[in-house]
Design an enzyme around this catalytic site. Structure first.
Site, short mmCIF file in Angstrom:
data_model
loop_
_atom_site.label_atom_id
_atom_site.label_comp_id
_atom_site.label_asym_id
_atom_site.label_seq_id
_atom_site.Cartn_x
_atom_site.Cartn_y
_atom_site.Cartn_z
CE LYS A 1 -4.05 -2.14 2.23
NZ LYS A 1 -4.98 -2.02 3.37
CE1 TYR B 1 -9.56 -2.54 0.12
CE2 TYR B 1 -8.50 -0.64 -0.87
CZ TYR B 1 -8.43 -1.80 -0.13
OH TYR B 1 -7.21 -2.24 0.35
CG PHE C 1 -13.33 2.13 7.06
CD1 PHE C 1 -12.84 1.59 5.87
CD2 PHE C 1 -13.99 1.28 7.95
CE1 PHE C 1 -13.02 0.25 5.56
CE2 PHE C 1 -14.18 -0.07 7.64
CZ PHE C 1 -13.69 -0.58 6.44
NE ARG D 1 -7.54 -12.11 5.16
CZ ARG D 1 -7.93 -10.85 4.98
NH1 ARG D 1 -7.96 -10.29 3.79
NH2 ARG D 1 -8.31 -10.13 6.01
CB THR E 1 -7.82 -5.46 9.63
OG1 THR E 1 -8.41 -6.56 8.93
CG2 THR E 1 -8.05 -4.17 8.86
CG ASN F 1 -3.80 -2.32 6.88
OD1 ASN F 1 -3.58 -1.90 5.76
ND2 ASN F 1 -4.92 -2.95 7.20
CG HIS G 1 -5.48 -5.95 -0.47
ND1 HIS G 1 -6.73 -5.81 0.09
CD2 HIS G 1 -5.63 -6.83 -1.52
CE1 HIS G 1 -7.60 -6.55 -0.60
NE2 HIS G 1 -6.96 -7.18 -1.58
CD GLU H 1 -9.23 -8.34 -3.86
OE1 GLU H 1 -8.14 -8.90 -3.63
OE2 GLU H 1 -9.98 -7.95 -2.95
P1 IDP Z 1 -8.39 -6.45 5.34
O1 IDP Z 1 -7.48 -5.51 4.53
O2 IDP Z 1 -7.67 -7.05 6.51
O3 IDP Z 1 -9.08 -7.48 4.47
P2 IDP Z 1 -10.93 -5.00 5.40
O4 IDP Z 1 -11.93 -5.10 6.49
O5 IDP Z 1 -11.24 -5.67 4.09
O6 IDP Z 1 -9.53 -5.53 5.99
O7 IDP Z 1 -10.67 -3.45 5.15
C1 IDP Z 1 -9.99 -3.00 4.01
C2 IDP Z 1 -9.01 -1.92 4.41
O8 IDP Z 1 -9.74 -0.80 4.91
C3 IDP Z 1 -8.07 -2.28 5.57
O9 IDP Z 1 -6.95 -3.03 5.16
C4 IDP Z 1 -7.70 -0.92 6.11
O10 IDP Z 1 -6.71 -0.28 5.29
C5 IDP Z 1 -9.01 -0.17 5.98
N1 IDP Z 1 -9.82 -0.27 7.21
C6 IDP Z 1 -10.49 -1.36 7.67
N2 IDP Z 1 -11.15 -1.10 8.82
C7 IDP Z 1 -10.90 0.20 9.09
C8 IDP Z 1 -11.31 1.08 10.16
O11 IDP Z 1 -12.05 0.70 11.09
N3 IDP Z 1 -10.85 2.37 10.10
C9 IDP Z 1 -10.04 2.81 9.06
N4 IDP Z 1 -9.64 2.02 8.06
C10 IDP Z 1 -10.06 0.73 8.06
MG MG Z 2 -10.48 -7.23 2.91
#
Ligand code: IDP
Ligand code: MG
Length: 140
Positions: free
Chosen positions: A9, A49, A57, A85, A91, A112, A115, A126
């Site tokens: 990212k 997304y 968010f 994963r 996450t 984070n 992805h 994707e």
């Molecule tokens: P993942 O990347 O672990 O699959 P997802 O729930 O699919 O997690 O969320 C996609 C991306 O959205 C996350 O990797 C993170 O960058 C962002 N994200 C997820 N939850 C939050 C939140 O509660 N606040 C801000 N950003 C979030």
């Molecule tokens: Mg995800």
């Protein structure tokens, strides 16, 4: 062969830790079948997304994902979706297991670092989003 779509990212590219993340992928003996750098527009990030379009968010997420270049990769191998994963970690970096990429390099739940696809259905969408079949190494 099972595939997963991995992204390094914008926060990671900006901080100059792309090499460390690719090194980790190689150390884990994961197979990289395609790789390139792209800079998404906000609209493109929103399409990628779209499953999160109703989340609070969402706007911040697409702002962040379009804030700079990203490195996208197709990983291939048996059980690669879950394997990648696990190596990424949860996450939220604060909740991710010790030694995972997000735990080591993540800043917060949004920034984070990486992805990974979460299911075979999302892999299809994707991978097609970023790559044509021609760009993915044969056999993967
Ligand atoms: P993942 O990347 O672990 O699959 P997802 O729930 O699919 O997690 O969320 C996609 C991306 O959205 C996350 O990797 C993170 O960058 C962002 N994200 C997820 N939850 C939050 C939140 O509660 N606040 C801000 N950003 C979030
Ligand atoms: Mg995800």
């Amino acid at each position: 062969m099972e595939r997963s779509l991995a992204i390094i990212k914008p926060d990671a590219v900006e901080r100059g830790i792309v090499g460390r993340i690719i090194s980790r992928i190689e150390k884990e003996k994961l197979k990289i079948s395609a790789m390139k750098m792209v800079h998404l527009t906000k609209g493109e990030a929103g399409r990628f997304y779209y499953v999160h379009k109703d989340k609070i968010f969402f706007n911040d997420l697409i702002e962040y994902m379009s804030s700079g270049p990203i490195v996208v990769m197709v990983l291939a191998g048996e059980g690669i979706i879950n394997k990648w994963r696990q190596i990424m970690g949860a996450t939220d970096p604060a909740k991710a297991e010790e030694g995972t990429i997000r735990r080591i390099y993540g800043t917060d739940i949004q920034r984070n670092v990486v992805h990974g696809s979460d299911s075979s259905e999302s892999v299809k969408f994707e991978v097609n989003f970023f790559f044509s079949e021609l760009e993915v190494e044969n056999g993967a």
